[in-house]
Design an enzyme around this catalytic site. Structure first.
Site, mmCIF file in Angstrom:
data_model
loop_
_atom_site.group_PDB
_atom_site.id
_atom_site.type_symbol
_atom_site.label_atom_id
_atom_site.label_comp_id
_atom_site.label_asym_id
_atom_site.label_seq_id
_atom_site.Cartn_x
_atom_site.Cartn_y
_atom_site.Cartn_z
ATOM 1 C CB CYS A 133 -0.950 -0.008 1.191
ATOM 2 S SG CYS A 133 -0.180 -0.394 2.776
ATOM 3 C CG HIS A 247 -0.747 3.939 4.991
ATOM 4 N ND1 HIS A 247 -1.422 3.686 6.165
ATOM 5 C CD2 HIS A 247 -0.326 2.720 4.532
ATOM 6 C CE1 HIS A 247 -1.407 2.389 6.413
ATOM 7 N NE2 HIS A 247 -0.750 1.784 5.444
#
Length: 345
Positions: A133, A247
């Protein structure tokens, strides 16, 4: 457009559930949807386009029985290791969300905005790997900058949400915050992470490697070089932060010697890159944050500034929803691009 029989392995997990949402939003051409999970979850229901579909048990034969043509694997590396071959043998293309196949030299590792041409190599193994990711959102911002100036080195620090550890990570943060406000934080359970995550940051994600980096950090190094077909230097420090979702990354990018960075050119290159959005107005307190990126399909970039000392260095901040951009959305985009490329053959 032709429609396909599509399986989702790990249909009841966080990424599997998000894959259903993204496929519905992007109008993925589905003839038959086949949700798959362990025997423990088989028989439960998933919702897709206002219909309830029964989850089937993941077995060695289910891909052939259901005539699966595209299989999204979202259930962990050990499951992909065991069952992906059966999907391939049944004639399906496997789009794998785990780390198991990423560094296999025969398996393409793809971010569709960055290296869609690599999808054509899927036939060698029948598998296309979805990157880590943190890597996905990073290379989405690096690609236009490499095309602009040519990258020599990347230094990145990540601020990774607890949902990167799954539902248990999110639940642990919420429970610890509840314990904090109830004045019983000293009694709180620490299970999903090595340390208390509430009101804390943990500068370790995944296991330690012999070189002093963690496995997560080395994933970013190795995957970036494979995706971009470049051997420029990458150094990562990955940190878990008490944020539920999305994130963030702080990047320092060093370009080739002799480059004099023009911030307006950098901003323009990012603004014009597919699925990247620039929010960059420090004076008015506008920049990317997890609350902006969560539940969206974009990588947001801001805080763009030229280094004070070296003219060939730029710094910036990026944020993306790692469950979507960093997993489900990227996987579905791979599937759509695969369909597009196959239809051209």
């Amino acid at each position: 457009m032709r429609k396909f029989n599509v399986a989702v392995v790990g249909a009841t997990g966080a990424v599997g559930e998000e894959v259903f949402r993204v496929m519905e939003e992007l109008n993925f051409p589905i003839n038959k949807l086949v949700p798959l999970a362990s025997s423990r979850s088989a028989g439960s229901k998933v919702e897709f386009k206002n219909k309830e579909i029964t989850v089937l048990e993941l077995t060695e034969s289910v891909f052939e029985e259901q005539e699966v043509e595209i299989a999204f694997f979202c259930a962990g590396g050990s499951i992909s290791e065991k069952f992906a071959k059966f999907a391939v043998e049944a004639g399906a293309v496997v789009i794998d969300n785990t780390s198991h196949f990423r560094m296999d030299p025969k398996v393409p590792l793809v971010v569709p905005e960055v290296n869609p041409e690599d999808i054509r190599f899927w036939r060698e193994t029948g598998i296309i790997a979805n990157p880590n990711c943190s890597t996905i959102q990073m290379v989405q911002s690096l690609k236009p900058l490499d095309e602009l100036y040519g990258i020599k080195r990347v230094d990145v620090s990540t601020y990774q949400a607890v949902s990167g550890a799954g539902k248990s990570g999110m639940e642990e943060l919420v429970k610890q915050m509840q314990d904090f406000f109830a004045f019983r934080l000293e009694e709180t359970e620490i299970k999903a992470f090595a340390h208390q995550i509430a009101l804390n940051v943990i500068p370790q994600i995944d296991v330690a490697m012999d070189n002093g980096f963690t496995k997560e950090e080395m994933k970013m190094v190795n995957e970036t070089q494979k995706i971009m077909h470049k051997n420029f230097e990458v150094a990562a420090t990955c940190v878990r932060v008490p944020v539920l979702r999305s994130h963030s990354e702080s990047l320092t990018v060093t370009f080739r010697e002799g480059i004099d960075v023009n911030v307006d050119e950098v901003r323009s290159a990012l603004e014009n890159f597919e699925n990247v959005k620039v929010i960059d107005d420090l004076e008015n307190k506008k920049y990317p944050m997890p609350i902006i990126s969560t539940d969206t399909d974009f990588t947001y970039v801001g805080r763009i500034r030229k280094d004070v000392y070296s003219p060939n260095i730029v710094h910036y901040f990026n944020v993306a929803d790692q469950v979507r951009v960093g997993a489900a959305t990227n996987a579905v985009r791979i599937g759509l691009k695969w369909i597009e490329l196959e239809s051209d053959i």
